[in-house]
Write a protein that holds these residues in place. Structure first.
Motif, PDB file in Angstrom:
ATOM      1  N   PHE A 122      -8.896   5.739   4.524  1.00  0.00           N
ATOM      2  CA  PHE A 122      -9.846   4.680   4.849  1.00  0.00           C
ATOM      3  C   PHE A 122      -9.273   3.316   4.453  1.00  0.00           C
ATOM      4  O   PHE A 122      -9.376   2.343   5.222  1.00  0.00           O
ATOM      5  CB  PHE A 122     -11.175   4.921   4.141  1.00  0.00           C
ATOM      6  CG  PHE A 122     -12.239   3.912   4.471  1.00  0.00           C
ATOM      7  CD1 PHE A 122     -13.042   4.073   5.583  1.00  0.00           C
ATOM      8  CD2 PHE A 122     -12.438   2.796   3.669  1.00  0.00           C
ATOM      9  CE1 PHE A 122     -14.027   3.142   5.906  1.00  0.00           C
ATOM     10  CE2 PHE A 122     -13.420   1.860   3.973  1.00  0.00           C
ATOM     11  CZ  PHE A 122     -14.216   2.026   5.094  1.00  0.00           C
ATOM     12  N   VAL A 123      -8.685   3.227   3.265  1.00  0.00           N
ATOM     13  CA  VAL A 123      -8.084   1.963   2.826  1.00  0.00           C
ATOM     14  C   VAL A 123      -6.967   1.556   3.782  1.00  0.00           C
ATOM     15  O   VAL A 123      -6.847   0.379   4.164  1.00  0.00           O
ATOM     16  CB  VAL A 123      -7.557   2.084   1.381  1.00  0.00           C
ATOM     17  CG1 VAL A 123      -6.751   0.844   0.987  1.00  0.00           C
ATOM     18  CG2 VAL A 123      -8.711   2.278   0.403  1.00  0.00           C
ATOM     19  N   TYR A 124      -6.153   2.526   4.182  1.00  0.00           N
ATOM     20  CA  TYR A 124      -5.079   2.256   5.139  1.00  0.00           C
ATOM     21  C   TYR A 124      -5.633   1.665   6.435  1.00  0.00           C
ATOM     22  O   TYR A 124      -5.129   0.640   6.934  1.00  0.00           O
ATOM     23  CB  TYR A 124      -4.314   3.549   5.418  1.00  0.00           C
ATOM     24  CG  TYR A 124      -3.445   3.510   6.657  1.00  0.00           C
ATOM     25  CD1 TYR A 124      -2.275   2.761   6.682  1.00  0.00           C
ATOM     26  CD2 TYR A 124      -3.801   4.227   7.801  1.00  0.00           C
ATOM     27  CE1 TYR A 124      -1.481   2.723   7.830  1.00  0.00           C
ATOM     28  CE2 TYR A 124      -3.014   4.196   8.943  1.00  0.00           C
ATOM     29  CZ  TYR A 124      -1.856   3.440   8.952  1.00  0.00           C
ATOM     30  OH  TYR A 124      -1.084   3.395  10.082  1.00  0.00           O
ATOM     31  N   GLU A 125      -6.674   2.270   6.987  1.00  0.00           N
ATOM     32  CA  GLU A 125      -7.235   1.776   8.249  1.00  0.00           C
ATOM     33  C   GLU A 125      -7.903   0.405   8.066  1.00  0.00           C
ATOM     34  O   GLU A 125      -7.848  -0.429   8.971  1.00  0.00           O
ATOM     35  CB  GLU A 125      -8.239   2.788   8.795  1.00  0.00           C
ATOM     36  CG  GLU A 125      -7.589   4.067   9.309  1.00  0.00           C
ATOM     37  CD  GLU A 125      -8.374   4.681  10.444  1.00  0.00           C
ATOM     38  OE1 GLU A 125      -9.517   5.071  10.207  1.00  0.00           O
ATOM     39  OE2 GLU A 125      -7.826   4.754  11.563  1.00  0.00           O
ATOM     40  N   ALA A 126      -8.517   0.188   6.911  1.00  0.00           N
ATOM     41  CA  ALA A 126      -9.131  -1.117   6.649  1.00  0.00           C
ATOM     42  C   ALA A 126      -8.064  -2.211   6.607  1.00  0.00           C
ATOM     43  O   ALA A 126      -8.269  -3.315   7.133  1.00  0.00           O
ATOM     44  CB  ALA A 126      -9.916  -1.083   5.346  1.00  0.00           C
ATOM     45  N   PHE A 154       0.834  -1.202   0.000  1.00  0.00           N
ATOM     46  CA  PHE A 154       0.000   0.000   0.000  1.00  0.00           C
ATOM     47  C   PHE A 154       0.871   1.255   0.000  1.00  0.00           C
ATOM     48  O   PHE A 154       0.686   2.152  -0.829  1.00  0.00           O
ATOM     49  CB  PHE A 154      -0.914   0.000   1.223  1.00  0.00           C
ATOM     50  CG  PHE A 154      -1.612   1.307   1.468  1.00  0.00           C
ATOM     51  CD1 PHE A 154      -2.697   1.688   0.699  1.00  0.00           C
ATOM     52  CD2 PHE A 154      -1.174   2.170   2.464  1.00  0.00           C
ATOM     53  CE1 PHE A 154      -3.346   2.904   0.909  1.00  0.00           C
ATOM     54  CE2 PHE A 154      -1.810   3.385   2.694  1.00  0.00           C
ATOM     55  CZ  PHE A 154      -2.895   3.752   1.915  1.00  0.00           C
ATOM     56  N   PHE A 155       1.827   1.339   0.896  1.00  0.00           N
ATOM     57  CA  PHE A 155       2.709   2.508   0.966  1.00  0.00           C
ATOM     58  C   PHE A 155       3.545   2.661  -0.302  1.00  0.00           C
ATOM     59  O   PHE A 155       3.841   3.770  -0.730  1.00  0.00           O
ATOM     60  CB  PHE A 155       3.637   2.404   2.180  1.00  0.00           C
ATOM     61  CG  PHE A 155       2.981   2.648   3.502  1.00  0.00           C
ATOM     62  CD1 PHE A 155       2.134   3.736   3.683  1.00  0.00           C
ATOM     63  CD2 PHE A 155       3.200   1.802   4.582  1.00  0.00           C
ATOM     64  CE1 PHE A 155       1.520   3.969   4.906  1.00  0.00           C
ATOM     65  CE2 PHE A 155       2.602   2.030   5.812  1.00  0.00           C
ATOM     66  CZ  PHE A 155       1.758   3.115   5.968  1.00  0.00           C
ATOM     67  N   ALA A 156       3.944   1.533  -0.894  1.00  0.00           N
ATOM     68  CA  ALA A 156       4.827   1.565  -2.059  1.00  0.00           C
ATOM     69  C   ALA A 156       4.094   1.843  -3.363  1.00  0.00           C
ATOM     70  O   ALA A 156       4.721   2.035  -4.405  1.00  0.00           O
ATOM     71  CB  ALA A 156       5.579   0.236  -2.159  1.00  0.00           C
ATOM     72  N   GLY A 157       2.760   1.861  -3.331  1.00  0.00           N
ATOM     73  CA  GLY A 157       2.003   2.067  -4.566  1.00  0.00           C
ATOM     74  C   GLY A 157       1.951   0.838  -5.444  1.00  0.00           C
ATOM     75  O   GLY A 157       1.770   0.941  -6.662  1.00  0.00           O
ATOM     76  N   ASN A 158       2.122  -0.343  -4.840  1.00  0.00           N
ATOM     77  CA  ASN A 158       2.136  -1.588  -5.605  1.00  0.00           C
ATOM     78  C   ASN A 158       0.744  -2.201  -5.715  1.00  0.00           C
ATOM     79  O   ASN A 158       0.393  -3.116  -4.968  1.00  0.00           O
ATOM     80  CB  ASN A 158       3.108  -2.593  -4.973  1.00  0.00           C
ATOM     81  CG  ASN A 158       4.550  -2.199  -5.180  1.00  0.00           C
ATOM     82  OD1 ASN A 158       4.886  -1.515  -6.138  1.00  0.00           O
ATOM     83  ND2 ASN A 158       5.416  -2.620  -4.275  1.00  0.00           N
ATOM     84  N   ILE A 191     -14.513  -5.644   9.229  1.00  0.00           N
ATOM     85  CA  ILE A 191     -13.231  -4.916   9.325  1.00  0.00           C
ATOM     86  C   ILE A 191     -13.400  -3.407   9.205  1.00  0.00           C
ATOM     87  O   ILE A 191     -12.445  -2.660   9.428  1.00  0.00           O
ATOM     88  CB  ILE A 191     -12.203  -5.416   8.289  1.00  0.00           C
ATOM     89  CG1 ILE A 191     -12.593  -4.980   6.865  1.00  0.00           C
ATOM     90  CG2 ILE A 191     -12.007  -6.922   8.373  1.00  0.00           C
ATOM     91  CD1 ILE A 191     -11.465  -5.026   5.886  1.00  0.00           C
ATOM     92  N   VAL A 192     -14.602  -2.949   8.845  1.00  0.00           N
ATOM     93  CA  VAL A 192     -14.809  -1.500   8.717  1.00  0.00           C
ATOM     94  C   VAL A 192     -15.816  -0.961   9.723  1.00  0.00           C
ATOM     95  O   VAL A 192     -16.130   0.235   9.706  1.00  0.00           O
ATOM     96  CB  VAL A 192     -15.236  -1.119   7.275  1.00  0.00           C
ATOM     97  CG1 VAL A 192     -14.140  -1.464   6.278  1.00  0.00           C
ATOM     98  CG2 VAL A 192     -16.549  -1.786   6.877  1.00  0.00           C
TER      99      VAL A 192
END
Length: 307
Positions: free
Chosen positions: A187-191, A150-154, A169-170
């Motif tokens: 939001f994606v990060y927290e999920a 996620f952090f790397a944009g992959n 999970i949400v």
């Protein structure tokens, strides 16, 4: 009736897109097992009336009104109203192919994934279009690897409209309110933080993402473009160990995107001190670490911005 999937649709005006957007949801092959939760975010009277009439005709469509608080607050309201075991999102000015949500649910059931990702086509004002991701299939079963990618944009991506989430999970997270850009990313990060598994099949690409002239992502430079940097800083502050370096590189990438917006939209003049500081920040980064972490496109953007 117990539904398989809740799809949350925030609406603020955009009356001209109601028929095309909601019709594409109505014609989903999964529609009998879906609830469509429409949050009217303080729209004008005509928009509200059209939304209510549509929902009165179709039992799967549920209308809720909330005083205008922005898209994040509307989505958060929708999350509280969702009853299905899976949750997805849709923007009223886009449209989806009939099998879009069915395909996502099929993939989710195959792997029992907490987050399931497909892909989307981007449509631009000049008539061109582009698929967001290359064709790739990937399964993650370790949270640390999900966060690194996620952090790397992959391939994970910051959008929510190309994903469905297990409701479990949400349930305890929200979209950050008071931000105009980057709220999906956070939001994606927290999920992911709440997830044990994630699956991507980007050969599935039935969502049509339309870039409008006056959308948050296409308007002239203003203070809202600082929002992703602020949210990325929050993620950096939240991480430690090996993930901290990934979160730091992510923050530098968001600063690069901000500077690109400044340059493209004549925003440097009023923000020159920030421009200078962010250039310094970019030049301080360990290039070897950035090369190891970022995808090729993001790494190239960092190098170009640094020189």
């Amino acid at each position: 009736m117990g539904y398989k999937l809740s799809v949350i649709v925030p609406v603020y005006n955009k009356e001209q897109y109601i028929d095309s957007g909601l019709s594409s949801l109505l014609h989903q092959t999964l529609i009998s097992n879906m609830e469509i939760i429409i949050i009217d975010d303080g729209s004008n009277h005509r928009t509200g009336e059209r939304l209510k009439k549509f929902c009165q005709k179709h039992r799967n469509f549920k209308y809720f009104y909330e005083k205008n608080k922005g898209v994040s607050a509307a989505r958060n309201f929708g999350l509280r109203m969702a009853n299905a075991e899976l949750v997805g999102f849709f923007d009223i000015d886009d449209y989806v192919e009939p099998a879009y949500f069915q395909n996502l649910v099929n993939e989710q059931e195959k792997y029992n994934s907490d987050i399931t990702i497909s892909d989307f086509e981007m449509y631009f004002s000049d008539g061109s279009k582009k698929k967001h991701r290359p064709v790739i299939e990937k399964y993650w079963d370790k949270r640390i690897n999900m966060l690194k990618d996620f952090f790397a944009g992959n391939y994970v991506g910051n959008n929510v409209v190309d994903k469905i989430f297990k409701k479990t999970i949400v349930e305890d997270i929200t979209f950050p309110e008071g931000y105009a850009v980057g709220e999906d990313m956070y939001f994606v990060y927290e999920a992911i933080q709440n997830s044990r598994s994630m699956y991507l099949n980007s050969s599935l690409s039935g969502y049509h993402y339309i870039f409008r002239e006056k959308s948050a992502m296409t308007s002239k430079f203003n203070s809202k473009f600082y929002d992703p940097v602020k949210l990325s800083q929050r993620m950096l502050d939240d991480n430690k160990g090996s993930l901290k370096e990934y979160a730091y590189v992510h923050l530098i990438h968001e600063k690069c995107k901000l500077l690109e917006n400044m340059l493209k939209n004549n925003g440097v003049g009023e923000n020159r001190e920030v421009y200078k500081q962010y250039r310094k920040d970019i030049r301080k980064i360990n290039i070897i670490n950035a090369f190891k972490i970022l995808n090729k496109k993001q790494f190239l953007g960092l190098i170009l911005m640094s020189i």
